[in-house]
Design a protein around this motif. Structure first.
Motif, PDB file in Angstrom:
ATOM      1  N   ALA A  78       0.831  -1.211   0.000  1.00 54.02           N
ATOM      2  CA  ALA A  78       0.000   0.000   0.000  1.00 54.02           C
ATOM      3  C   ALA A  78       0.863   1.258   0.000  1.00 54.02           C
ATOM      4  O   ALA A  78       0.519   2.263  -0.650  1.00 54.02           O
ATOM      5  CB  ALA A  78      -0.932  -0.019   1.211  1.00 54.02           C
ATOM      6  N   VAL A  79       1.954   1.232   0.711  1.00 56.36           N
ATOM      7  CA  VAL A  79       2.854   2.389   0.739  1.00 56.36           C
ATOM      8  C   VAL A  79       3.448   2.618  -0.645  1.00 56.36           C
ATOM      9  O   VAL A  79       3.539   3.756  -1.133  1.00 56.36           O
ATOM     10  CB  VAL A  79       3.969   2.194   1.790  1.00 56.36           C
ATOM     11  CG1 VAL A  79       4.969   3.339   1.719  1.00 56.36           C
ATOM     12  CG2 VAL A  79       3.378   2.091   3.183  1.00 56.36           C
ATOM     13  N   PHE A  80       3.864   1.540  -1.295  1.00 53.57           N
ATOM     14  CA  PHE A  80       4.396   1.668  -2.654  1.00 53.57           C
ATOM     15  C   PHE A  80       3.366   2.328  -3.562  1.00 53.57           C
ATOM     16  O   PHE A  80       3.666   3.284  -4.297  1.00 53.57           O
ATOM     17  CB  PHE A  80       4.761   0.288  -3.219  1.00 53.57           C
ATOM     18  CG  PHE A  80       6.154  -0.170  -2.894  1.00 53.57           C
ATOM     19  CD1 PHE A  80       7.226   0.185  -3.712  1.00 53.57           C
ATOM     20  CD2 PHE A  80       6.407  -0.954  -1.777  1.00 53.57           C
ATOM     21  CE1 PHE A  80       8.510  -0.250  -3.432  1.00 53.57           C
ATOM     22  CE2 PHE A  80       7.689  -1.394  -1.489  1.00 53.57           C
ATOM     23  CZ  PHE A  80       8.739  -1.043  -2.315  1.00 53.57           C
ATOM     24  N   PHE A  81       2.121   1.814  -3.536  1.00 55.58           N
ATOM     25  CA  PHE A  81       1.078   2.357  -4.405  1.00 55.58           C
ATOM     26  C   PHE A  81       0.817   3.831  -4.091  1.00 55.58           C
ATOM     27  O   PHE A  81       0.641   4.657  -5.000  1.00 55.58           O
ATOM     28  CB  PHE A  81      -0.220   1.556  -4.264  1.00 55.58           C
ATOM     29  CG  PHE A  81      -0.209   0.274  -5.030  1.00 55.58           C
ATOM     30  CD1 PHE A  81      -0.258   0.279  -6.417  1.00 55.58           C
ATOM     31  CD2 PHE A  81      -0.150  -0.949  -4.377  1.00 55.58           C
ATOM     32  CE1 PHE A  81      -0.247  -0.904  -7.134  1.00 55.58           C
ATOM     33  CE2 PHE A  81      -0.135  -2.139  -5.096  1.00 55.58           C
ATOM     34  CZ  PHE A  81      -0.184  -2.127  -6.483  1.00 55.58           C
ATOM     35  N   LYS A  82       0.798   4.167  -2.828  1.00 52.89           N
ATOM     36  CA  LYS A  82       0.526   5.552  -2.430  1.00 52.89           C
ATOM     37  C   LYS A  82       1.572   6.501  -3.005  1.00 52.89           C
ATOM     38  O   LYS A  82       1.222   7.552  -3.574  1.00 52.89           O
ATOM     39  CB  LYS A  82       0.507   5.644  -0.906  1.00 52.89           C
ATOM     40  CG  LYS A  82       0.330   7.066  -0.370  1.00 52.89           C
ATOM     41  CD  LYS A  82       0.378   7.087   1.149  1.00 52.89           C
ATOM     42  CE  LYS A  82       0.257   8.509   1.684  1.00 52.89           C
ATOM     43  NZ  LYS A  82       0.352   8.552   3.174  1.00 52.89           N
ATOM     44  N   VAL A  83       2.848   6.127  -2.856  1.00 55.69           N
ATOM     45  CA  VAL A  83       3.920   7.011  -3.329  1.00 55.69           C
ATOM     46  C   VAL A  83       3.931   7.081  -4.848  1.00 55.69           C
ATOM     47  O   VAL A  83       4.065   8.165  -5.442  1.00 55.69           O
ATOM     48  CB  VAL A  83       5.282   6.532  -2.792  1.00 55.69           C
ATOM     49  CG1 VAL A  83       6.418   7.344  -3.409  1.00 55.69           C
ATOM     50  CG2 VAL A  83       5.311   6.645  -1.273  1.00 55.69           C
ATOM     51  N   LEU A  84       3.781   5.923  -5.487  1.00 51.90           N
ATOM     52  CA  LEU A  84       3.821   5.918  -6.946  1.00 51.90           C
ATOM     53  C   LEU A  84       2.644   6.679  -7.543  1.00 51.90           C
ATOM     54  O   LEU A  84       2.773   7.385  -8.542  1.00 51.90           O
ATOM     55  CB  LEU A  84       3.835   4.478  -7.470  1.00 51.90           C
ATOM     56  CG  LEU A  84       5.091   3.655  -7.140  1.00 51.90           C
ATOM     57  CD1 LEU A  84       4.926   2.230  -7.645  1.00 51.90           C
ATOM     58  CD2 LEU A  84       6.341   4.290  -7.738  1.00 51.90           C
ATOM     59  N   GLN A  85       1.468   6.527  -6.925  1.00 57.22           N
ATOM     60  CA  GLN A  85       0.276   7.191  -7.437  1.00 57.22           C
ATOM     61  C   GLN A  85       0.375   8.702  -7.276  1.00 57.22           C
ATOM     62  O   GLN A  85      -0.125   9.463  -8.113  1.00 57.22           O
ATOM     63  CB  GLN A  85      -0.958   6.672  -6.704  1.00 57.22           C
ATOM     64  CG  GLN A  85      -2.198   6.624  -7.559  1.00 57.22           C
ATOM     65  CD  GLN A  85      -3.175   5.583  -7.067  1.00 57.22           C
ATOM     66  OE1 GLN A  85      -3.125   5.185  -5.893  1.00 57.22           O
ATOM     67  NE2 GLN A  85      -4.073   5.138  -7.927  1.00 57.22           N
ATOM     68  N   ALA A  86       1.064   9.120  -6.220  1.00 62.44           N
ATOM     69  CA  ALA A  86       1.206  10.561  -5.977  1.00 62.44           C
ATOM     70  C   ALA A  86       2.223  11.189  -6.915  1.00 62.44           C
ATOM     71  O   ALA A  86       2.213  12.400  -7.137  1.00 62.44           O
ATOM     72  CB  ALA A  86       1.632  10.799  -4.527  1.00 62.44           C
ATOM     73  N   GLY A  87       3.088  10.354  -7.488  1.00 61.47           N
ATOM     74  CA  GLY A  87       4.120  10.874  -8.371  1.00 61.47           C
ATOM     75  C   GLY A  87       3.571  11.160  -9.751  1.00 61.47           C
ATOM     76  O   GLY A  87       2.452  10.769 -10.109  1.00 61.47           O
ATOM     77  N   ALA A  88       4.376  11.822 -10.531  1.00 61.53           N
ATOM     78  CA  ALA A  88       3.986  12.166 -11.913  1.00 61.53           C
ATOM     79  C   ALA A  88       3.718  10.883 -12.696  1.00 61.53           C
ATOM     80  O   ALA A  88       4.516   9.948 -12.679  1.00 61.53           O
ATOM     81  CB  ALA A  88       5.079  12.965 -12.582  1.00 61.53           C
TER      82      ALA A  88
END
Length: 423
Positions: free
Chosen positions: A405-415
């Motif tokens: 979930a942390v991976f998805f959160k950071v990646l989704q927030a990125g460009a």
């Protein structure tokens, strides 16, 4: 005076090449001390450089001369100068040669002569030649001082005869302690205590792999760019890498700390022997080896991180838990993550976060900002493999739901967000 005899006399009396002429005269020159003195007496005064050339000639031609041809040449010389005919001989008598040289030239400095073995044409083709040089020196100094290790292993490559230097070192490395005094190296590490039962604190009886000077000299030869010396030096390390890898790792790390310019080669040597200590839980030598290498400085730390990354690339994620334990023991997690390639860094960070060793969200944000799309792509591949079970190594740590979930959160927030296939 015959032409042959006169030519030899002329060259012996000249200021150049007496060692070459003695090679032509052959083994009969050393049939006795007095006979050798008579021949040497026909020469101009010898300096240490010419003595080194003569020592090199006597050693490398221990059994290769044409006995009959040399005998005829020496007989011509004897007739030309009016000395006794030589006694037949089929090899050099090194004791007679050294005794004659000492008496004929008592002021010659034999340790300085050993430093002058770096001359064009020097080679040490076999163990007999090596032992001849060592024994000649020992007799010349009457066993009052050890062979000057720094003459052949002072931390640098010879300019004139690098291959000859490596040949000499090859035989010195396997020599008995009484034949070559590695214990007198100028720079060395102490015997390594606390290793696994059966592992020698000195590596080998002659203690050569405790010599920091030896590592630096071999590295200098490997980095010299001369011929195929790099491959030959790597071959020198093959046996000790199997027989005393603990000493090799610690010695190479100490040498890099002493002279960082030799790290390009020595890091390869050090990293190559570290994997067993990184992947085997409970290896009795691991604490000593890994702590010593890591504590040696930036180059040693690079070796540990490199060995981890190479192990991961070769064997997959199965050993990541053990390598994370090592990072914690060394207090090295942040440093290893900084040095690690993306694929290994992601695996290591994911498990570290699961164990609450790492703030994964912050780390991912910083790595994404620093490395951009390339790192994001690595994260995506990691998540896809964990989601599908593709290419998952046996024994690889499972990816916790919270971590994913942390991976998805950071990646989704990125460009660019997360690719549709992973949503």
């Amino acid at each position: 005076m015959g032409d042959a005899g006169g030519d030899i006399v002329s060259r012996l009396a000249s200021s150049s090449g007496p060692s070459m002429v003695i090679e032509e005269l052959g083994y009969g020159c050393t049939a006795s001390k007095e006979y050798m003195k008579e021949v040497v007496g026909l020469m101009p005064a010898m300096d240490e450089r010419e003595l080194a050339r003569l020592v090199g000639v006597l050693a490398r031609t221990h059994s290769s001369l044409d006995v009959a041809k040399c005998g005829r040449t020496l007989a011509s010389l004897a007739a030309a100068v009016g000395i006794a005919a030589p006694s037949p001989a089929t090899s050099w008598n090194y004791e007679n040669a050294v005794d004659a040289l000492r008496e004929a030239s008592p002021n010659l400095n034999w340790p300085n002569a050993m430093a002058a073995l770096d001359h064009e044409g020097f080679n040490c083709p076999d163990g007999i030649a090596f032992e001849a040089i060592a024994r000649m020196f020992s007799r010349a100094v009457k066993d009052k001082e050890p062979f000057p290790v720094s003459a052949v292993a002072g931390g640098s490559a010879w300019r004139n005869a690098p291959l000859g230097q490596l040949e000499f070192l090859y035989h010195a490395i396997v020599a008995a302690p009484e034949m070559f005094p590695w214990a007198f190296s100028r720079r060395k590490i102490s015997p390594v205590e606390g290793l696994a039962p059966g592992s020698s604190p000195t590596g080998t009886p002659n203690q050569c792999w405790l010599s920091v000077d030896l590592y630096l000299t071999l590295a200098a030869l490997a980095q010299s760019g001369a011929g195929d010396l790099g491959a030959k030096v790597r071959g020198v390390f093959e046996m000790p890498a199997r027989g005393c890898p603990e000493i090799i790792a610690i010695g190479a790390a100490a040498a890099m700390a002493e002279d960082p310019t030799r790290a390009p080669f020595l890091a390869e040597v050090c990293a190559a022997v570290l994997p067993p200590y990184l992947v085997s839980p409970g290896h009795p030598s691991a604490p000593v080896v890994l702590h010593r290498v890591w504590a040696s400085g930036p180059n040693g730390q690079e070796c540990v991180a490199r060995a981890m990354a190479e192990t991961h690339a070769r064997e997959g994620a199965a050993h990541v838990p053990r390598m994370l334990d090592v990072c914690q023991d060394l207090k090295a997690l942040s440093a290893v993550l900084d040095r690690a390639p993306h694929a290994f860094a992601v695996e290591l960070a994911a498990l570290a976060a699961r164990r609450e060793y790492l703030n994964l969200e912050k780390w991912l944000q910083e790595r994404c900002a620093a490395s951009g799309a390339q790192f994001v792509g690595t994260c995506v591949r990691f998540l896809r493999m964990r989601a599908t079970g593709a290419d998952e190594s046996p024994g690889a740590p499972k990816l916790a739901v919270e971590t994913a979930a942390v991976f998805f959160k950071v990646l989704q927030a990125g460009a660019g967000g997360v690719p549709p296939g992973l949503q």
